[in-house]
Structure formats: C-alpha cells, structure tokens
Design a protein around this motif. Structure first.
Motif: not given
Length: 226
Positions: A55-56, A58-60, A62-63, A65, A69-70, A73, A125
């Motif tokens: 999660v962390m 692939f979120n990083a 996309l964003t 890092w 945004s974390e 979740y 987070s």
C-alpha cells in the motif's frame, strides 16, 4: 471519531520518521528499474509486512511520496474497524427491546477505539500497519461468527486473516483464536468438524508460509518452556 480526525489533521508527521524510512529502498529501486515485487515479502522485526509495504510503496509511486496522502489509508483502517464493531453490536442488540443499549455500547466502543489518551499514536502514518491489522482481524472475527453456517463468509474471514497476518504477526493469533472457538464448540475436544479442520488447515499453512526465514530474537530458537 471527530476528535481523532481533528487531532491527526493538526498534528500529523508529514516526513519519513523512524522505521517508516525503510520504504526508501523500495521506492528507490522502483525509480532505478530494479524493483522486485517479491522483495515486499522480506521480514522486518519478526513480521512480514507485505500489505503495509504494498500500500505504502505504490501510494508513494503514485503521489511522489506525499506522506500526507498516507493518512487516507490510516483513516480507512481506523473507521473500518469502528464499522465492524458497530455492525457486531447492532447484530447483538437488534432483538433487544431497550434501544438505548446500542447507543451506550457504541459510545463505549468509540471511547476505546478513539481514545483521547492514545491519539498521538496516529500522528505517524506508519501506524497504518497496526490499524490495518486491527481492521482485518475485526472483519475476520465478524465474518467467521456472524454467519458461521455459510462457507462464503468463512472464506472471507480466512482471506482477512491472511491479510492481517501479512500486515502484522497478530493475524496468526486471530486464525488460532477462530480455530479454538470452533474446536471448543464440539462436544469432544478431540473431534474435528469441517469448520475446525478448515481453520486449523489455514493456521498450519500460514505458519509454513510465514515463519521460515524470519530472524529470531537473540539469534536462537526458544524452547517449548520459553
């Protein structure tokens, strides 16, 4: 719930802090072109936090890092756990003539889950790892026992236990707990029904997949007594 939301919005740490900085190696390997998804499986502090890392990381990606945004979740995990408890409470009190029981129960659950004493644990987070494990465990227990006669619900509970285990080791104990409760429902403790066989099978498979390769504390295998 509103207090926790406000406390996190006001106090959240928005830079890599402590063990959270471990994610840098996966983010860097992605941008360097040598990322391997199997590396998310690697142990850390006697756990295999695959779900947390996936999660962390692939979120990083996309964003860029953006750690702010974390907390999305984190909120999903915290309020998802609360929803599981409210659902369980509703099922337990649905037939009660006293309708204030649900309200009082919801208030008590809220005071525990959203404790003003412990809100600072959610400023970081990386606590998504603990919050998500709690959510998966709560959902697994709810699915396993709300409709224990339906195999579809048992399967959802097992999937949730696996997700919990690969978020934090506590998921193993959720699987063990569910098996023991089904086993205790048998007239004879040595008799296995289909549900208890299903859950003990899940527990054995989790241990086989999870434990080998996890570093030991102190570098030695504990004895049975230990």
């Amino acid at each position: 719930p509103l207090y926790i939301l406000a406390a996190i919005q006001y106090s959240a740490i928005t830079f890599p802090f402590w063990d959270h900085a471990e994610l840098i190696q996966w983010i860097a390997s992605w941008y360097n072109g040598n990322f391997h998804i199997s590396s998310l499986w690697a142990p850390h502090n006697q756990t295999r936090p695959l779900v947390y890392r996936a999660v962390m990381v692939f979120n990083a990606i996309l964003t860029g890092w953006d750690i702010r945004s974390e907390y999305i979740y984190v909120y999903i995990a915290i309020y998802g756990t609360f929803a599981c408890y409210l659902w369980a409470l509703f099922r337990l009190t649905a037939t009660s003539a006293n309708k204030t029981i649900f309200a009082i129960g919801a208030l008590l659950i809220s005071l525990i889950l959203f404790s003003p004493v412990g809100h600072n644990n959610h400023w970081w987070s990386m606590m998504f790892q603990l919050d998500a494990a709690n959510m998966f465990i709560a959902f697994a227990l709810l699915m396993a026992f709300a409709r224990y006669d339906m195999w579809g619900w048992q399967l959802l509970a097992a999937i949730s236990c696996w997700l919990a285990t690969y978020t934090l080791t506590n998921g193993l104990f959720a699987t063990l707990t569910i098996w023991l409760i089904f086993q205790a429902s048998e007239p004879s403790p040595l008799r296995f029904n289909r549900r208890s066989l299903f859950w003990v099978g899940n527990l054995i498979l989790q241990l086989i997949c999870y434990i080998p390769g996890v570093p030991l504390t102190g570098g030695r295998i504990p004895s049975v007594l230990h």
